[in-house]
Design a protein around this motif. Sequence first.
Motif, PDB file in Angstrom:
ATOM      1  N   TYR A 136       0.838  -1.341   0.073  1.00  0.00           N
ATOM      2  CA  TYR A 136       0.001   0.076  -0.087  1.00  0.00           C
ATOM      3  C   TYR A 136       0.680   1.234  -0.054  1.00  0.00           C
ATOM      4  O   TYR A 136       1.572   1.326   0.843  1.00  0.00           O
ATOM      5  N   PHE A 137       0.779   1.886  -1.018  1.00  0.00           N
ATOM      6  CA  PHE A 137       1.815   2.806  -1.046  1.00  0.00           C
ATOM      7  C   PHE A 137       1.228   4.322  -1.215  1.00  0.00           C
ATOM      8  O   PHE A 137       0.060   4.632  -1.656  1.00  0.00           O
ATOM      9  N   CYS A 138       1.729   5.560  -1.056  1.00  0.00           N
ATOM     10  CA  CYS A 138       1.205   6.817  -1.072  1.00  0.00           C
ATOM     11  C   CYS A 138       2.399   7.609  -1.606  1.00  0.00           C
ATOM     12  O   CYS A 138       3.502   7.714  -0.893  1.00  0.00           O
ATOM     13  N   GLY A 139       2.216   8.446  -2.716  1.00  0.00           N
ATOM     14  CA  GLY A 139       3.002   9.253  -3.218  1.00  0.00           C
ATOM     15  C   GLY A 139       3.334  10.723  -2.692  1.00  0.00           C
ATOM     16  O   GLY A 139       2.329  11.074  -1.977  1.00  0.00           O
ATOM     17  N   ASN A 140       4.265  11.192  -3.236  1.00  0.00           N
ATOM     18  CA  ASN A 140       4.462  12.650  -2.932  1.00  0.00           C
ATOM     19  C   ASN A 140       4.554  12.987  -1.526  1.00  0.00           C
ATOM     20  O   ASN A 140       3.828  14.074  -0.999  1.00  0.00           O
ATOM     21  N   GLN A 141       5.364  12.257  -0.570  1.00  0.00           N
ATOM     22  CA  GLN A 141       5.304  12.590   0.637  1.00  0.00           C
ATOM     23  C   GLN A 141       6.864  13.308   0.847  1.00  0.00           C
ATOM     24  O   GLN A 141       7.516  13.271   0.217  1.00  0.00           O
ATOM     25  N   ASP A 142       7.016  13.937   1.896  1.00  0.00           N
ATOM     26  CA  ASP A 142       8.180  14.678   2.434  1.00  0.00           C
ATOM     27  C   ASP A 142       9.398  13.868   2.366  1.00  0.00           C
ATOM     28  O   ASP A 142      10.333  14.258   2.023  1.00  0.00           O
ATOM     29  N   LYS A 143       9.056  12.519   2.999  1.00  0.00           N
ATOM     30  CA  LYS A 143      10.320  11.763   3.078  1.00  0.00           C
ATOM     31  C   LYS A 143      10.048  10.137   2.909  1.00  0.00           C
ATOM     32  O   LYS A 143       8.834  10.016   3.208  1.00  0.00           O
ATOM     33  N   PHE A 144      10.982   9.620   2.623  1.00  0.00           N
ATOM     34  CA  PHE A 144      10.699   8.333   2.582  1.00  0.00           C
ATOM     35  C   PHE A 144      10.545   7.496   4.043  1.00  0.00           C
ATOM     36  O   PHE A 144      10.976   7.826   4.822  1.00  0.00           O
ATOM     37  N   SER A 145       9.443   6.884   4.224  1.00  0.00           N
ATOM     38  CA  SER A 145       9.370   5.811   5.082  1.00  0.00           C
ATOM     39  C   SER A 145       8.519   4.820   5.050  1.00  0.00           C
ATOM     40  O   SER A 145       7.900   4.546   3.889  1.00  0.00           O
ATOM     41  N   THR A 146       8.695   3.826   5.739  1.00  0.00           N
ATOM     42  CA  THR A 146       7.938   2.452   5.605  1.00  0.00           C
ATOM     43  C   THR A 146       7.744   1.456   6.779  1.00  0.00           C
ATOM     44  O   THR A 146       8.245   1.830   7.672  1.00  0.00           O
ATOM     45  N   ARG A 147       6.722   0.713   6.615  1.00  0.00           N
ATOM     46  CA  ARG A 147       6.449  -0.053   7.960  1.00  0.00           C
ATOM     47  C   ARG A 147       5.686  -1.263   7.464  1.00  0.00           C
ATOM     48  O   ARG A 147       5.001  -1.118   6.233  1.00  0.00           O
ATOM     49  N   LEU A 148       5.913  -2.488   8.016  1.00  0.00           N
ATOM     50  CA  LEU A 148       5.341  -3.653   7.789  1.00  0.00           C
ATOM     51  C   LEU A 148       4.244  -3.647   8.711  1.00  0.00           C
ATOM     52  O   LEU A 148       4.522  -3.924   9.994  1.00  0.00           O
ATOM     53  N   LEU A 149       3.052  -3.807   8.208  1.00  0.00           N
ATOM     54  CA  LEU A 149       2.091  -3.859   9.195  1.00  0.00           C
ATOM     55  C   LEU A 149       1.638  -5.201   9.379  1.00  0.00           C
ATOM     56  O   LEU A 149       1.098  -6.068   8.548  1.00  0.00           O
ATOM     57  N   ARG A 150       1.955  -5.698  10.538  1.00  0.00           N
ATOM     58  CA  ARG A 150       1.769  -7.099  10.765  1.00  0.00           C
ATOM     59  C   ARG A 150       0.986  -7.730  11.971  1.00  0.00           C
ATOM     60  O   ARG A 150       0.962  -8.671  12.587  1.00  0.00           O
ATOM     61  N   ASP A 151       0.340  -6.755  12.606  1.00  0.00           N
ATOM     62  CA  ASP A 151      -0.219  -6.749  13.801  1.00  0.00           C
ATOM     63  C   ASP A 151      -1.391  -7.868  13.726  1.00  0.00           C
ATOM     64  O   ASP A 151      -2.060  -7.528  12.979  1.00  0.00           O
ATOM     65  N   LYS A 152      -1.264  -9.023  14.449  1.00  0.00           N
ATOM     66  CA  LYS A 152      -2.365  -9.939  14.581  1.00  0.00           C
ATOM     67  C   LYS A 152      -3.595  -9.384  14.960  1.00  0.00           C
ATOM     68  O   LYS A 152      -4.628  -9.819  14.432  1.00  0.00           O
ATOM     69  N   SER A 153      -4.004  -8.574  15.880  1.00  0.00           N
ATOM     70  CA  SER A 153      -4.830  -7.990  16.254  1.00  0.00           C
ATOM     71  C   SER A 153      -5.858  -7.524  15.564  1.00  0.00           C
ATOM     72  O   SER A 153      -6.990  -7.404  15.495  1.00  0.00           O
ATOM     73  N   ILE A 154      -5.289  -6.679  14.421  1.00  0.00           N
ATOM     74  CA  ILE A 154      -6.017  -5.836  13.586  1.00  0.00           C
ATOM     75  C   ILE A 154      -6.501  -6.719  12.395  1.00  0.00           C
ATOM     76  O   ILE A 154      -7.454  -6.416  11.376  1.00  0.00           O
ATOM     77  N   PHE A 155      -6.204  -7.940  12.233  1.00  0.00           N
ATOM     78  CA  PHE A 155      -6.389  -8.571  10.794  1.00  0.00           C
ATOM     79  C   PHE A 155      -7.628  -9.678  11.119  1.00  0.00           C
ATOM     80  O   PHE A 155      -7.598 -10.080  12.331  1.00  0.00           O
ATOM     81  N   THR A 156      -8.615  -9.661  10.215  1.00  0.00           N
ATOM     82  CA  THR A 156      -9.547 -10.454  10.483  1.00  0.00           C
ATOM     83  C   THR A 156      -9.120 -11.984  10.487  1.00  0.00           C
ATOM     84  O   THR A 156      -9.792 -12.667  10.944  1.00  0.00           O
ATOM     85  N   GLY A 157      -8.188 -12.281   9.426  1.00  0.00           N
ATOM     86  CA  GLY A 157      -8.009 -13.652   8.997  1.00  0.00           C
ATOM     87  C   GLY A 157      -6.689 -13.886  10.365  1.00  0.00           C
ATOM     88  O   GLY A 157      -6.702 -13.236  11.331  1.00  0.00           O
ATOM     89  N   SER A 158      -6.104 -15.123   9.834  1.00  0.00           N
ATOM     90  CA  SER A 158      -5.016 -15.274  11.040  1.00  0.00           C
ATOM     91  C   SER A 158      -3.677 -15.866  10.496  1.00  0.00           C
ATOM     92  O   SER A 158      -3.253 -16.721  11.212  1.00  0.00           O
ATOM     93  N   LYS A 159      -3.487 -15.755   9.141  1.00  0.00           N
ATOM     94  CA  LYS A 159      -2.209 -16.643   8.396  1.00  0.00           C
ATOM     95  C   LYS A 159      -1.148 -15.570   8.327  1.00  0.00           C
ATOM     96  O   LYS A 159      -0.813 -15.563   6.936  1.00  0.00           O
ATOM     97  N   GLY A 160      -0.848 -15.155   9.150  1.00  0.00           N
ATOM     98  CA  GLY A 160       0.469 -14.232   8.939  1.00  0.00           C
ATOM     99  C   GLY A 160       0.145 -13.084   7.846  1.00  0.00           C
ATOM    100  O   GLY A 160       1.245 -12.919   7.058  1.00  0.00           O
ATOM    101  N   GLU A 161      -0.830 -12.338   7.971  1.00  0.00           N
ATOM    102  CA  GLU A 161      -0.935 -11.451   6.775  1.00  0.00           C
ATOM    103  C   GLU A 161      -0.244 -10.357   7.118  1.00  0.00           C
ATOM    104  O   GLU A 161       0.063 -10.059   8.470  1.00  0.00           O
ATOM    105  N   ALA A 162       0.246  -9.486   6.261  1.00  0.00           N
ATOM    106  CA  ALA A 162       0.905  -8.297   6.451  1.00  0.00           C
ATOM    107  C   ALA A 162       0.860  -7.155   5.233  1.00  0.00           C
ATOM    108  O   ALA A 162       0.461  -7.779   3.951  1.00  0.00           O
ATOM    109  N   VAL A 163       1.025  -5.939   5.692  1.00  0.00           N
ATOM    110  CA  VAL A 163       0.882  -5.037   4.475  1.00  0.00           C
ATOM    111  C   VAL A 163       2.022  -4.113   4.579  1.00  0.00           C
ATOM    112  O   VAL A 163       2.351  -3.657   5.680  1.00  0.00           O
ATOM    113  N   ARG A 164       2.927  -3.985   3.408  1.00  0.00           N
ATOM    114  CA  ARG A 164       3.875  -3.270   3.514  1.00  0.00           C
ATOM    115  C   ARG A 164       3.332  -1.798   3.144  1.00  0.00           C
ATOM    116  O   ARG A 164       2.822  -1.534   1.831  1.00  0.00           O
TER     117      ARG A 164
END
Lengths: 485, 1100
Positions: free
Chosen positions: A416-444
């Motif tokens: 999931y990306f978002c253009g035209n920001q001031d600086k580069f930053s990234t995070r892997l969203l992998r928090d189990k509690s917020i996913f409705t499924g349970s199979k190691g999902e993650a969003v970059r």
Amino acid sequence: MFSLIIAVLRILKLSGFEAGGFVQLFGVLDEMEEMDIDVIQRVQATYVSHNEKFELKKQKYKGQQYSQLYFFRLTLTRKFLNPRVQERWPSYPVTNILGLEEGKVCVVIGTLYKQMKLKPNILDEYSKERSVVGLVAPSNFTDADDYLILEDESGRVKLVGDCVTPSVYVTGVVVAVCGQAGKDGEFHVDEILEPGLAPQPAIPEKKSDGDKYVALVSGLMCGGSDTNPLQVQLLVDHLTGHLGEVQEQSLSAQIVHIVIAGDSVQLQAQALHGQPLSSKEQHKLIEPVKELDLVLTQLASAMPVDIMPGAKDPANFSLPQQPLHKCLFPGATTYSTFVAATNPHQFELDGVMVLGTSGQNIDDLGKYSLADDPLDLMERTLRWRQIAPTAPDTLGCYPFHDRDPFLIEQTSPHIYFCGNQDKFSTRLLRDKSIFTGSKGEAVRLVCIPRFAETGTAVLVSLKTLECQCLTLSTSLLEIQSPDDM
Amino acid sequence: MDAKRLTSRPSVGTNGESKTAVNKQVNHVTSSKRFQASYEGPPPPEIDEEEFDEDVFLEEILGEEPVTDTGVQGIQSRLAQWRRPAPPQYHNAYDNIVFQQLEIDYIIDESSKELLPENKGPAAVLRIFGVTEEGNSVCCHVHGFQPYFYIAALDTMGIDDIPKLRQTLENRMRESGKNSRASVCVTDIKMVQKRSIMYYQKQKTRNFYQIFVALPTMVATCRGILEKGIHIDGIGSRCFLTYESNVLFALRFMIDCGIVGGNWIELPARKWHDRMDMRRLSYCQIEVDTLYSNLISHPAVGRYSKMAPFRILSFDIECAGRKGHFPEPQHDPVIQIANLLTVQGESKPMVRNVMTLKTCAPIVGADVMSFESERDVLLAWRDLVREVDPDVIIGYNICKFDLPYLIERAQALKLSEFPILGRIQRSRVRIRDATFSSRQYGQRDSKEVTIEGRVQFDVLQAVQRDYKLSSYSLNSVSAHFLGEQKEDVHHSIISDLQNGNPETRRRLAVYCLKDAYLPQRLLDKLMYVYNYVEMARVTGVPISFLLARGQSIKVLSQLLRKARQRNLLVPNMKGQLGQETFEGATVLEAKAGFYEKPIATLDFASLYPSIMMAYNLCYCTLVRPDDMKDLQLDPDIYNKTPSGEMFVKQAQEKGILPEILEELLAARKIAKEDLKKATDPLEKAVLDGRQLALKVSANSVYGFTGATIGQLPCLEISSSVTSYGREMIEHTKKLVQERFNISNGYQYEAEVVYGDTDSVMVQFGAPTVEESMNLGREAADYISKTFTKPIKLEFEKVYYPYLLISKKRYAGLLWTKPEKHDKMDTKGIETVRRDNCLLVKNLVTECLNKILIDRDIPGAVQFVKSTIADLLMNRVDLSLLVITKGLTKIEGDYAVKAAHVELAERMRKRDSATAPGVGDRVPYVIIKAAKGAKAYERSEDPIYVLENNIPIDPHYYLENQISKPILRIFEPILKNASRELLHGAHTRSVSISTPSNSGLMKFAKKRLSCFGCKATLSEGDQTLCSHCRGREAELYQRTVSNVRELEQLFNRLWTQCQRCQGSLHLDVLCTSRDCPIFYRRKKAQKDLSEAEVQLERWEF
């Protein structure tokens, strides 16, 4: 150093620079390219576009209003929320705002409306006489006095309670609240439940060992007064494999796709107004676009290119922005690898779901809510299942009457990306509690910085979702790894 | 010297409309009523010429049998929870009843046998309605007060003539036949020693007969008989001048008992009698009888200055009109009534309720009552009024629309039990016709509704009376005072919403509730409760008079009270329809120009009241030339005014008017001082209301003496006042110029540039604000010393810079402290005029800003030029060109053809459903039409213009709207302003849009033209001609950039409307033409769909 010279030569050649001595040098260049027998083959990936919902096609402004859009958003999001509400508060009844009874604990699902006293008001611009002139617009309109109102088809009610944090939410977010109505018509909230992330399919297993990358870049600002054309050219050369040693070239060869996320040209806006233009002005107007076409042509000759419109591009204003018109890019259009995409843009590469915008949605959230950094805002949009909640309230959008294209209906993206920001930053969203499924999902989550300011493009691995940053400057060429990879 | 002589001018009465009440029983000829005297300058001579006729509750209003109705089933318990708190038990032996009275009226009833055992027959019983400190309603029946008036006894008549006089009068009264009910008409005649207020007299008192009659209406009959002439045996036929014979009975009672409007009244223990349940007449919680002599009236000071927690009901009704018609009670049902009950002194309303016909979805925070029949809606509302028992009923335009509509609708439905809305059981609300006419509003028939015991306060009337606004719609008034736009649902949509489902009716109910809520907000914001109660207390009239009647009764009330103290009588001398006029105020010639040095303003504080006080101008100090010989006055003891009248000095006899004024101004001074000390916002509100009321009252005294059709005109006074005023202005001018010059050692030469009624503008020549302020103060002190006290010249402000256009037209930056200017002050300049389009207002404002604040004259010139160029090039937003006028009567009634009337007629032919009706405001623009067409033929509906691309006529706007105001501003500044601004190169290029529906266009075949060169395209081409191919990138960018701008505008406008209507999930319905973005919204929508079509052509 050698590669830099080659880069300069390429630019000169492509820009049709034909002074005597250089012609020979161009010959050398061609020779060198032919000599390079040990060709590194560019890796490929299967590409599927998922932009249908962002395309307006033949939709017209025929007097529709925005209420339909809110209606669809509420109806659909309610579907996502219902099972979660059942799970969270099995014993409380779900009601609409009209059904609220004083003192009875219940759950209500509705659209939030944030009352903000600092929100700019177009009425003021027309009715106030002089005060508006010369005022610098503040970058953030939140205030301690802001409060939230919950609205459904039946009515609206003011939300109060400790867990109600107006600074986090914005108008247009659909949530479920649990609490009870008070005497004065206010709703005392015990807890707020957001729709949560959509389920995510697993990334298909890769057969080959090799990695594949998607390159993300935004804010090229071709033709801008502060833009260094050489920097863009360095990027092009690097991506197309014309720069660097074998190591770099082999990395470049793993880039299967490039997405240009908005603000690719800097237009001379003032030239667009008023009466017919002189030929000089015409030239000024199309020069940046020509420059961009050149860049795109080179890129498209080497790999698939998607270009998304951004806030500053010659495209429509309202989201979803429609693809940049082909007539702007006579060169690049000749390649089948060139795709003019919508903004937001959603596609699939080897089964990896990519979704992103040119940044307007996140920028607007930044104006109307508070967060530590844009990644937080991005995360919120995923949790809300709504990538542009402030559309249409403060973010221009088309008055849809049959859907809400900004909802994340089926699946969460992997990238999931978002253009035209001031600086580069990234995070892997992998928090189990917020996913409705349970199979190691993650969003970059990726914030792509403005290239013209930072010289930085982003490479995301389709295999590991890891992210690296490609920073180019005209004096140094380096590959940098961010700390938080 | 500029003396103006106006021939005639319609009188300004109740909210600017003179009132001619029908169903009168007064003998006065009310045929030609014109206002002869003319004024200029302050005070606002808002003198009405109404007849003070008795307003009697005749016995027929009481239903004979108790009305048998049980009300509407199922709502009683809900209504009951909003009742007033239960009253404590008052015991006759030791409890005093103290309450704030709000309304006083009287009925004709049998004399009370217990209280007045010796009286028989019908008598007037006064009823005082009020509220106690605990919030309980009180109805107090006051007995024993008899109507009376005076006549001057002839010199030959004495106490022995009383029986004869009485008998003769009694017989004549019987003959007139109107008073059959009373056994005795003339109940008593007493001989009293009094004096007339008119003219200075040496003799202190003389004989007067005080004639008591049985009923208040007999005063007028009796007065008529005596004025026309009566034959008394032994004396002969004589005409008598009557005194105080035109005083309304309730007011007479208040004056005699020392009661002023809205004050507190105490009924001492043992002096009142509780009405037992069976004999109760009213719905009030406490109902007692007492004798008038037992009342204790408390002056409004200390603990008696506060307000009781009285109840205010704000309501609004919605009617379902038929298509194309404004709702009429004979045909169209009342579908919703919204109610808001607020207890005075509390910030939040106690009840928010809406009653709807047919089901309605619930509304958060409001109590919704739905009924299946209209009868139930009406009766439920009646029950609500009865249960919540409001003391004050407010609303927006309720007096002319909502209340009469409800009553007439109930008549149409034959609901005889509905109109029992007052506080008297079995008494129906009375409705009577009244015709209002004034040049300003045209003639309108309207209804007057009286609800016994409850004060009606129509916020519309109050706002119209107190503020000059460009529009008085609830929407624009709210926008002006509360800063919020209100959703405006056109009455043609209301029926659709009603016929929809519970949700659409809910929509309507929310709208209706808001309309009930806003009047209350306005009431609070404008502090009307405080201001009007204060006004009533100061002037001594009941609160209900303040809106329903004009200024003159307030002055009369004070005059009568004062005269009573001095043992003087006010004669009933109606003004004659003479040709007398008098010279108005002076306006010194304005030396037009742009002054870049500070201009100091010297103001006379309360000039006219001060003059009256300084020279002791009054009815009772005026010396008639005829009396001069008899009186043999020493020249030292009287003043001869510049207009030649003579008034004795204060030492000889102090005038009553000066005394009233002194008290008013002294009270104002105290109020202002208290205001400075006050910290509590509520207290401040009260005091500010008081000082304002005092100021207005002081100023209206002068107007009272000058209104020839007023109650007691005395042109000798008013013309003396203005003549003194003129003299003072001239005197000031002379002194300033004589003293402040270089030959007297001052640095600069002072010059008086302009002088108006009560102020003089001086350029002292000093370059800085501070120096000018010092000189101004010095001049004010110096000149004040030369005047008789209390006339005082004050220095308050400096204008710098100052643009003086002509008399009564100027603009300048106002400074009251040397550091920074306070604001821009303009007078007589088109910044607020309602019949100008917004373009003019914006242009004028911006020019003044540039000239005065930025000091940038070239910039202002440039701005005018570019605005004119934009206008001619069709680049001006249509909403800036909309002109709005109210449609006050139907077409035939207008003598001259007017643009808005013609348009309304044309729109009715197009679509009668949405055409504006009488009472609506008609917005229009002037369009281009055939040469020679009159302006009124060229008016067009802005929406129609937008939809059909009709070209507007820029030259009309340039010549008829912009040119005059702009030239006025620039003529003092620029040479050849007209040539420079209106005829320069910027006016050469003109662009007119092509209409899409003109007759000719129907025959035209549409062909696409090239985006680049506008050449007509051949069949196959979509976008560009062969010559322009290759310019796609450039031309596409231009097309798309247009779309971008419009999308942005579209989004901002439509989301604003969503915010304003307070709902995201419902479509915006608002059609408020007063809203600044209404046309823009419409235009953005249309432009965008057109721009999209253009963009689409690129999709080859």
